[in-house]
Design a protein around this motif. Sequence first.
Motif, PDB file in Angstrom:
ATOM      1  N   ALA A 117       0.251  -1.329  -0.175  1.00 27.64           N
ATOM      2  CA  ALA A 117       0.238  -0.281  -0.483  1.00 27.64           C
ATOM      3  C   ALA A 117       1.360   1.473  -0.086  1.00 27.64           C
ATOM      4  O   ALA A 117       1.741   1.392   0.172  1.00 27.64           O
ATOM      5  N   LYS A 118       0.752   2.217  -0.638  1.00 24.32           N
ATOM      6  CA  LYS A 118       0.746   3.753  -0.632  1.00 24.32           C
ATOM      7  C   LYS A 118       0.762   4.236   0.501  1.00 24.32           C
ATOM      8  O   LYS A 118      -0.327   4.579   0.832  1.00 24.32           O
ATOM      9  N   PRO A 119       2.197   4.974   1.047  1.00 27.29           N
ATOM     10  CA  PRO A 119       2.613   5.271   2.592  1.00 27.29           C
ATOM     11  C   PRO A 119       1.416   6.661   2.303  1.00 27.29           C
ATOM     12  O   PRO A 119       1.578   7.403   0.899  1.00 27.29           O
ATOM     13  N   MET A 120       0.313   7.270   3.626  1.00 28.41           N
ATOM     14  CA  MET A 120       0.377   8.081   3.504  1.00 28.41           C
ATOM     15  C   MET A 120       1.244   9.117   3.883  1.00 28.41           C
ATOM     16  O   MET A 120       1.714   9.129   4.621  1.00 28.41           O
ATOM     17  N   PRO A 121       0.760  10.815   3.320  1.00 27.62           N
ATOM     18  CA  PRO A 121       2.001  11.411   2.972  1.00 27.62           C
ATOM     19  C   PRO A 121       1.326  11.728   5.190  1.00 27.62           C
ATOM     20  O   PRO A 121      -0.036  12.377   5.905  1.00 27.62           O
ATOM     21  N   VAL A 122       2.462  12.533   5.696  1.00 28.76           N
ATOM     22  CA  VAL A 122       2.924  13.340   7.688  1.00 28.76           C
ATOM     23  C   VAL A 122       2.026  14.490   7.003  1.00 28.76           C
ATOM     24  O   VAL A 122       2.703  15.393   5.845  1.00 28.76           O
ATOM     25  N   ILE A 123       0.413  14.228   8.103  1.00 30.07           N
ATOM     26  CA  ILE A 123       0.963  16.291   8.214  1.00 30.07           C
ATOM     27  C   ILE A 123       1.866  16.529   9.717  1.00 30.07           C
ATOM     28  O   ILE A 123       1.292  16.485  10.067  1.00 30.07           O
ATOM     29  N   LYS A 124       2.722  17.166   9.519  1.00 24.26           N
ATOM     30  CA  LYS A 124       2.558  18.200  10.178  1.00 24.26           C
ATOM     31  C   LYS A 124       1.786  18.935  11.474  1.00 24.26           C
ATOM     32  O   LYS A 124       1.240  19.169  11.144  1.00 24.26           O
TER      33      LYS A 124
ATOM     34  N   ALA B  94      -6.277  16.161   1.303  1.00 21.98           N
ATOM     35  CA  ALA B  94      -7.069  15.278   0.581  1.00 21.98           C
ATOM     36  C   ALA B  94      -6.672  13.782   0.724  1.00 21.98           C
ATOM     37  O   ALA B  94      -7.601  12.752   0.215  1.00 21.98           O
ATOM     38  N   GLU B  95      -5.896  13.265   0.001  1.00 23.97           N
ATOM     39  CA  GLU B  95      -5.192  12.279  -0.142  1.00 23.97           C
ATOM     40  C   GLU B  95      -5.386  11.518   0.850  1.00 23.97           C
ATOM     41  O   GLU B  95      -5.583   9.881   1.211  1.00 23.97           O
ATOM     42  N   ARG B  96      -4.950  11.739   2.362  1.00 20.12           N
ATOM     43  CA  ARG B  96      -5.361  10.782   3.762  1.00 20.12           C
ATOM     44  C   ARG B  96      -7.180  10.369   3.686  1.00 20.12           C
ATOM     45  O   ARG B  96      -7.646   9.046   3.913  1.00 20.12           O
ATOM     46  N   ILE B  97      -8.010  11.660   3.219  1.00 21.25           N
ATOM     47  CA  ILE B  97      -9.578  10.953   3.648  1.00 21.25           C
ATOM     48  C   ILE B  97     -10.032   9.982   2.153  1.00 21.25           C
ATOM     49  O   ILE B  97     -10.822   9.475   2.109  1.00 21.25           O
ATOM     50  N   LYS B  98      -9.223  10.306   1.568  1.00 18.88           N
ATOM     51  CA  LYS B  98      -9.498   9.391   0.434  1.00 18.88           C
ATOM     52  C   LYS B  98      -9.481   8.139   0.732  1.00 18.88           C
ATOM     53  O   LYS B  98      -9.797   7.332   0.548  1.00 18.88           O
ATOM     54  N   HIS B  99      -8.024   7.859   0.810  1.00 21.74           N
ATOM     55  CA  HIS B  99      -7.410   6.777   1.489  1.00 21.74           C
ATOM     56  C   HIS B  99      -8.463   6.277   2.476  1.00 21.74           C
ATOM     57  O   HIS B  99      -8.543   4.926   2.704  1.00 21.74           O
ATOM     58  N   LYS B 100      -9.169   6.398   3.285  1.00 23.39           N
ATOM     59  CA  LYS B 100     -10.089   6.695   4.837  1.00 23.39           C
ATOM     60  C   LYS B 100     -11.407   5.672   4.237  1.00 23.39           C
ATOM     61  O   LYS B 100     -11.427   4.576   4.098  1.00 23.39           O
ATOM     62  N   GLN B 101     -11.968   6.363   2.978  1.00 23.21           N
ATOM     63  CA  GLN B 101     -12.996   6.154   2.130  1.00 23.21           C
ATOM     64  C   GLN B 101     -12.980   4.640   1.570  1.00 23.21           C
ATOM     65  O   GLN B 101     -13.416   4.144   1.568  1.00 23.21           O
ATOM     66  N   LYS B 102     -11.604   4.769   0.986  1.00 23.00           N
ATOM     67  CA  LYS B 102     -11.653   3.177  -0.139  1.00 23.00           C
ATOM     68  C   LYS B 102     -10.655   2.238   1.070  1.00 23.00           C
ATOM     69  O   LYS B 102     -11.678   1.505   0.517  1.00 23.00           O
ATOM     70  N   MET B 103     -10.116   2.550   2.200  1.00 25.57           N
ATOM     71  CA  MET B 103      -9.876   1.196   3.028  1.00 25.57           C
ATOM     72  C   MET B 103     -11.591   1.256   3.384  1.00 25.57           C
ATOM     73  O   MET B 103     -11.421   0.338   4.316  1.00 25.57           O
ATOM     74  N   GLY B 104     -12.890   1.874   3.771  1.00 28.57           N
ATOM     75  CA  GLY B 104     -14.104   1.739   4.105  1.00 28.57           C
ATOM     76  C   GLY B 104     -13.987   2.663   5.699  1.00 28.57           C
ATOM     77  O   GLY B 104     -14.347   2.047   6.804  1.00 28.57           O
ATOM     78  N   GLU B 105     -12.538   2.668   6.307  1.00 32.82           N
ATOM     79  CA  GLU B 105     -13.077   3.196   7.529  1.00 32.82           C
ATOM     80  C   GLU B 105     -13.169   4.771   8.048  1.00 32.82           C
ATOM     81  O   GLU B 105     -13.230   5.511   6.829  1.00 32.82           O
ATOM     82  N   PRO B 106     -14.401   4.999   8.620  1.00 33.11           N
ATOM     83  CA  PRO B 106     -15.205   5.581   9.183  1.00 33.11           C
ATOM     84  C   PRO B 106     -14.137   6.828   9.435  1.00 33.11           C
ATOM     85  O   PRO B 106     -13.263   6.851  10.348  1.00 33.11           O
ATOM     86  N   TYR B 107     -14.806   8.278   9.726  1.00 35.24           N
ATOM     87  CA  TYR B 107     -14.031   9.383   9.357  1.00 35.24           C
ATOM     88  C   TYR B 107     -15.008  10.605   9.915  1.00 35.24           C
ATOM     89  O   TYR B 107     -15.418  11.246   8.645  1.00 35.24           O
ATOM     90  N   GLN B 108     -15.522  11.157  10.828  1.00 40.77           N
ATOM     91  CA  GLN B 108     -16.791  12.146  11.153  1.00 40.77           C
ATOM     92  C   GLN B 108     -15.812  13.169  11.269  1.00 40.77           C
ATOM     93  O   GLN B 108     -16.918  13.208  12.703  1.00 40.77           O
ATOM     94  N   PRO B 109     -15.079  13.892  11.700  1.00 42.09           N
ATOM     95  CA  PRO B 109     -14.347  15.548  12.060  1.00 42.09           C
ATOM     96  C   PRO B 109     -15.751  15.876  12.194  1.00 42.09           C
ATOM     97  O   PRO B 109     -15.756  16.932  12.929  1.00 42.09           O
ATOM     98  N   LEU B 110     -16.369  16.012  11.355  1.00 37.64           N
ATOM     99  CA  LEU B 110     -17.739  17.738  11.574  1.00 37.64           C
ATOM    100  C   LEU B 110     -18.884  16.856  11.449  1.00 37.64           C
ATOM    101  O   LEU B 110     -20.041  17.386  11.802  1.00 37.64           O
ATOM    102  N   LEU B 111     -18.697  15.909  12.319  1.00 43.78           N
ATOM    103  CA  LEU B 111     -20.461  15.564  13.177  1.00 43.78           C
ATOM    104  C   LEU B 111     -20.690  16.494  13.945  1.00 43.78           C
ATOM    105  O   LEU B 111     -20.430  17.230  14.483  1.00 43.78           O
TER     106      LEU B 111
END
Length: 322
Positions: free
Chosen positions: A2-9, A39-56
């Motif tokens: 799997a392609k490593p996700m970019p590091v967020i500083k 955007a790359e990280r958020i897209k990766h989470k969606q493709k992996m089926g990983e829930p991500y709801q920071p704007l609940l």
Amino acid sequence: MAKPMPVIKEWQVDRLKGRDFIDFADYSPAELDYLISLAERIKHKQKMGEPYQPLLGKTLGMFFTKASTRTRVSFEVGMYQLGGHAIFLAGNDTQLGRGEPISDTAKVMSRYVDAIMIRTFAHEDVVELAEHASVPVINALTDLHHPCQVLADVLTLKEYKGTLKGLTVAYVGDGNNMANSWIQAAPKFGLNMRVATPEGYECDPAVVEQAKAFAEESGTELVFTKDPVEAVKDADLVYTDVWASMGQEAEQAERVEKFAVYQVNEALCRHAKPDYLFMHCLPAHRGEEVTSEIIDGPHSVVFDEAENRLHVQKAILVATIG
């Protein structure tokens, strides 16, 4: 593997909270790189089926005076996937349509929603809205700029090429909002940019001066020409848009005549690099600005590009709402 996700500083986290996203002039190269990485990280989470709801529990107000398919659906779906809610407001659904000042609408809406997205004609309306709103304002399109689309284009280009620095983008056609946003953004991403437009259909002069300053600062190439072959020669990406944008329908016949030699076709694209990509913000008029052989051919990535509107807009929402 799997392609490593970019590091967020750490310095990037919350840096854009509360910021407007109106055009690229107000964003540094580091901030734009952050949005692409997010955007790359958020897209990766969606493709992996990983829930991500920071704007609940968050709400986006969406103002539309220009019709839309991709913009409305991608923002509504994006807010839903992030755990939030989006409210669609057409021009006739609001008091703006009856003459309420933009400043009053901005102040009232800021009491109700966590961010405002607007797709409209006059860029000045978005600037005024942002001036009076106390929540982030996102420009989803004006006659002058279309930054959300270009951010999606850049993400797509990076996905296919692996890097951005030193690549050459050729834009052929009308010097419209797409071209204006591209010439602003390209230097900030380290991209060389060439724009070919007919006489009288050039990019906005003020934006051109901004873009020249950005290119000088970044050391990138920025070329304006009337010759589409000069623009496309050895390009990594060939880009075009419709010849008559929404609101210019009365000019359609005149524009078809003047833009005929600017059609993106196989003959023109032979001048690009062998592995060039083709992009179009859609909707497209096959047989006018682009032939079916190109937009439906092996170099075209228009539907990946369209999908990436969802992912970059989610990144903008997460970064600005916080």
